[in-house]
Motif scaffolding. Sequence first.
Motif, mmCIF file in Angstrom:
data_model
loop_
_atom_site.group_PDB
_atom_site.id
_atom_site.type_symbol
_atom_site.label_atom_id
_atom_site.label_comp_id
_atom_site.label_asym_id
_atom_site.label_seq_id
_atom_site.Cartn_x
_atom_site.Cartn_y
_atom_site.Cartn_z
ATOM 1 N N ILE A 159 1.048 -3.699 -6.331
ATOM 2 C CA ILE A 159 0.252 -2.501 -5.456
ATOM 3 C C ILE A 159 -1.023 -2.706 -5.406
ATOM 4 C CG2 ILE A 159 -0.141 0.039 -5.762
ATOM 5 C CD1 ILE A 159 2.608 -0.100 -7.274
ATOM 6 N N ARG A 184 5.382 4.140 -7.416
ATOM 7 C CA ARG A 184 4.775 3.180 -7.901
ATOM 8 C C ARG A 184 5.602 2.515 -9.177
ATOM 9 N NH1 ARG A 184 -0.687 2.212 -8.428
ATOM 10 N NH2 ARG A 184 -1.294 4.076 -6.920
ATOM 11 N N ALA A 194 0.888 -0.936 -0.005
ATOM 12 C CA ALA A 194 -0.116 0.122 -0.049
ATOM 13 C C ALA A 194 0.981 1.182 0.023
ATOM 14 C CB ALA A 194 -0.855 -0.067 1.219
ATOM 15 N N LEU A 195 0.708 2.187 -0.961
ATOM 16 C CA LEU A 195 1.380 3.503 -1.086
ATOM 17 C C LEU A 195 0.467 4.446 -0.440
ATOM 18 C CD1 LEU A 195 2.795 3.057 -4.673
ATOM 19 C CD2 LEU A 195 3.905 2.279 -2.376
ATOM 20 N N GLN A 211 5.093 9.941 -5.681
ATOM 21 C CA GLN A 211 4.098 8.939 -5.859
ATOM 22 C C GLN A 211 4.182 8.005 -7.148
ATOM 23 O OE1 GLN A 211 3.573 7.931 -2.519
ATOM 24 N NE2 GLN A 211 1.589 7.466 -3.189
ATOM 25 N N SER A 241 -4.004 1.956 -1.421
ATOM 26 C CA SER A 241 -3.098 3.111 -1.722
ATOM 27 C C SER A 241 -3.910 4.504 -1.577
ATOM 28 C CB SER A 241 -2.351 2.899 -3.140
ATOM 29 O OG SER A 241 -1.674 1.582 -2.842
#
Length: 186
Positions: free
Chosen positions: A137, A127, A111-112, A123, A142
């Motif tokens: 991802i 990614r 999870a970003l 970001q 996220s």
Amino acid sequence: MEFQRRFMKILALSGSLRAASHNSALLRAMARLAPRGVEVSVYPGLGELPLFNPDLEASDPLPVATLRSHIVASDALLIASPEYAHGVTGVMKNALDWMVGCEAFVHKPVALLNASPRATHAQAALRETISVMSAHIVEGASITVPILGSKLTEDGIADHTEISASLRMALAALCDAVSRGTYQGE
């Protein structure tokens, strides 16, 4: 939400070494909000990694081996990094560079998190790097949490009604991806 399978371990990585980092506070708040059966641990040692040097990979420096073992032992990762000069921080990029040569990230659910809606370049770069490393991802986990400039501390983030609800939903999506194994191409 409770997860019935074995205890779930999530490792959180902050791309900031600043003591008052919003990204680190965000990750610590997520650790506090984790449901029963889920442990979120914020990794403290990214600043101890030597600068990436392919000539040193074979010697497997202890800080690198320690980070890798924590990543491998985790069921999923939470990553939050600020943006500097339209890029990911040096500490985060360095950590990721050390992990490229191994399989620690392969199929790992990630999870970003983004603490600033303005930090779009970092970001996107994060990614791209995570995708190249073959991690999965988890889109539903996220999220961008607009806390930059809010003066919210870890306590304030965890106690904020809307923010804590968003963080709980993101954690639930990440845990659900782990539980269902959707990160393995299912």
